[in-house]
Design a protein around this motif. Sequence first.
Motif, PDB file in Angstrom:
ATOM      1  N   GLY A 152       0.764  -1.243   0.000  1.00 43.30           N
ATOM      2  CA  GLY A 152       0.000   0.000   0.000  1.00 43.30           C
ATOM      3  C   GLY A 152       0.789   1.284   0.000  1.00 43.30           C
ATOM      4  N   ARG A 153       2.114   1.201   0.098  1.00 42.95           N
ATOM      5  CA  ARG A 153       2.941   2.415   0.102  1.00 42.95           C
ATOM      6  C   ARG A 153       3.735   2.455  -1.202  1.00 42.95           C
ATOM      7  NH1 ARG A 153       6.831   2.414   3.346  1.00 42.95           N
ATOM      8  NH2 ARG A 153       6.846   0.190   3.833  1.00 42.95           N
ATOM      9  N   VAL A 188      13.500  -6.670  -0.660  1.00 41.28           N
ATOM     10  CA  VAL A 188      12.302  -6.649  -1.500  1.00 41.28           C
ATOM     11  C   VAL A 188      12.086  -5.221  -1.980  1.00 41.28           C
ATOM     12  CG1 VAL A 188       9.825  -7.083  -1.577  1.00 41.28           C
ATOM     13  CG2 VAL A 188      11.310  -8.596  -0.254  1.00 41.28           C
ATOM     14  N   GLY A 189      11.853  -5.043  -3.272  1.00 38.26           N
ATOM     15  CA  GLY A 189      11.894  -3.726  -3.893  1.00 38.26           C
ATOM     16  C   GLY A 189      10.766  -2.782  -3.547  1.00 38.26           C
ATOM     17  N   ILE A 190       9.563  -3.299  -3.269  1.00 38.07           N
ATOM     18  CA  ILE A 190       8.428  -2.445  -2.905  1.00 38.07           C
ATOM     19  C   ILE A 190       7.723  -3.055  -1.702  1.00 38.07           C
ATOM     20  CG2 ILE A 190       8.101  -1.642  -5.286  1.00 38.07           C
ATOM     21  CD1 ILE A 190       5.646  -3.421  -5.459  1.00 38.07           C
ATOM     22  N   PRO A 191       6.942  -2.281  -0.947  1.00 36.06           N
ATOM     23  CA  PRO A 191       6.269  -2.826   0.232  1.00 36.06           C
ATOM     24  C   PRO A 191       5.326  -3.976  -0.133  1.00 36.06           C
ATOM     25  CG  PRO A 191       6.273  -0.431   0.304  1.00 36.06           C
ATOM     26  CD  PRO A 191       6.748  -0.811  -1.060  1.00 36.06           C
ATOM     27  N   PRO A 209      11.439  -1.939   1.067  1.00 38.07           N
ATOM     28  CA  PRO A 209      12.807  -1.421   0.973  1.00 38.07           C
ATOM     29  C   PRO A 209      13.183  -0.459   2.087  1.00 38.07           C
ATOM     30  CG  PRO A 209      11.390  -0.265  -0.562  1.00 38.07           C
ATOM     31  CD  PRO A 209      10.555  -1.365   0.042  1.00 38.07           C
ATOM     32  N   ASP A 210      12.186   0.023   2.834  1.00 36.70           N
ATOM     33  CA  ASP A 210      12.453   1.060   3.837  1.00 36.70           C
ATOM     34  C   ASP A 210      12.076   0.639   5.249  1.00 36.70           C
ATOM     35  OD1 ASP A 210       9.769   0.938   3.215  1.00 36.70           O
ATOM     36  OD2 ASP A 210       9.426   3.102   3.395  1.00 36.70           O
ATOM     37  N   ILE A 211      11.753  -0.652   5.460  1.00 37.82           N
ATOM     38  CA  ILE A 211      11.383  -1.121   6.792  1.00 37.82           C
ATOM     39  C   ILE A 211      12.028  -2.472   7.063  1.00 37.82           C
ATOM     40  CG2 ILE A 211       9.160   0.108   6.828  1.00 37.82           C
ATOM     41  CD1 ILE A 211       7.815  -2.614   6.185  1.00 37.82           C
ATOM     42  N   ALA A 221      -4.197 -10.014   5.950  1.00 35.41           N
ATOM     43  CA  ALA A 221      -3.578  -8.876   5.272  1.00 35.41           C
ATOM     44  C   ALA A 221      -4.489  -8.369   4.174  1.00 35.41           C
ATOM     45  CB  ALA A 221      -2.227  -9.258   4.675  1.00 35.41           C
ATOM     46  N   ALA A 222      -4.472  -7.044   4.001  1.00 42.39           N
ATOM     47  CA  ALA A 222      -5.085  -6.414   2.831  1.00 42.39           C
ATOM     48  C   ALA A 222      -3.982  -5.580   2.185  1.00 42.39           C
ATOM     49  CB  ALA A 222      -6.309  -5.596   3.214  1.00 42.39           C
ATOM     50  N   ASN A 223      -4.184  -4.261   2.061  1.00 33.49           N
ATOM     51  CA  ASN A 223      -3.208  -3.465   1.314  1.00 33.49           C
ATOM     52  C   ASN A 223      -2.718  -2.248   2.079  1.00 33.49           C
ATOM     53  OD1 ASN A 223      -5.263  -4.448  -1.280  1.00 33.49           O
ATOM     54  ND2 ASN A 223      -3.145  -5.097  -1.158  1.00 33.49           N
ATOM     55  N   HIS A 224      -2.409  -2.452   3.342  1.00 36.18           N
ATOM     56  CA  HIS A 224      -1.720  -1.422   4.111  1.00 36.18           C
ATOM     57  C   HIS A 224      -0.853  -2.100   5.160  1.00 36.18           C
ATOM     58  CE1 HIS A 224      -5.470  -2.152   6.356  1.00 36.18           C
ATOM     59  NE2 HIS A 224      -4.797  -1.805   7.455  1.00 36.18           N
ATOM     60  N   GLN A 225       0.127  -1.343   5.654  1.00 44.77           N
ATOM     61  CA  GLN A 225       1.045  -1.860   6.654  1.00 44.77           C
ATOM     62  C   GLN A 225       1.007  -1.059   7.946  1.00 44.77           C
ATOM     63  OE1 GLN A 225       4.791  -1.752   4.421  1.00 44.77           O
ATOM     64  NE2 GLN A 225       4.520  -3.910   3.832  1.00 44.77           N
TER      65      GLN A 225
END
Length: 321
Positions: A152-153, A188-191, A209-211, A221-225
């Motif tokens: 989702g990001r 991993v390239g994208i969330p 990539p940022d966490i 899970a859906a589409n946010h973290q």
Amino acid sequence: MPQQHKTFRAIEVGDGGDGRWAAHAQELWPVAEGWLSEEGRTAAGAARARRLFETHLPELAPVLDRLAGELDRPGGETYLTHAALRPFFSGCTQTGAPGALLRNYDFAPAQCEGTIVSSCFLRPVIGMQEEGWGLLDGMNDAGLAVSLTFGGRYVHGPGFSVLIVLRYLLETCDTVGEALAALRSIPVGIPQNITLVDAERAVTVYTGPDIPLTEAPDACAANHQSLPVPEEQERFTRTQERLATVRAAVRANSAVPAKGVDAAVMLEPPLYQFAYDKGLGTVYTADYRPTEGRVVYHWPGAAWEQSFGAFAPGERTVALG
């Protein structure tokens, strides 16, 4: 909107060296090569992708070489590393319980390969293939199953498409614990949100990539973290609504958690989505029972079971929406 139809195929490819995998991949190559990034089309980018693959997915390097030789296309090896692909963003809802993994895959139907593949690159694996030999979801002969949703990001960094990461986990891991240990060192390239189940455990983790790898509160899970989800994003994706709905289904099933949520729940709104024109319509529902070695793919009014004991190659044209 008018009802859509999509043809799904089921194929066996063995270890990828007898021409069956290549025949399928070469047919898709004119579209597939468009996913290769501009950097990946350069000598430096290709070398970087190969180094990243050998560093983080070394057990699959011989398979990469075998498939690249079979594909025999310029840029084919770099494409198959999944370390130089353009990022893609999808929908999806999923939930896991010990021995059961249930998911909806939401995307633009025309851009989804729709191929159920039984392979034995390193070990027996069955899954929904995408981008050459990547997987949207799948299971292995040890009773491990995995699936993905977009996190989702909209950020992007160095690393792999999650599709090859799922392939790697199923080819090299027997349990959720082993898969989590492997994930901690794979960029991993994208969330992405990854749900993993085996006979004893079910977990969802957030990666990107940022966490750092982060375990979710439950195996849904859906589409946010993280919260809050921006209002515009929620209107577009209904991610919080879908997550709340699937969690309610889990609670309703709490008396028999090992059974998992009934697939019929996923075929009803808001979990079943109709926004095909926005790339967020439900393309299929997958109900994995990895400890039994079987999976059932569902659509409105249709179902297709596959298993390690009775895999059936063929085609099915199904109605969506």
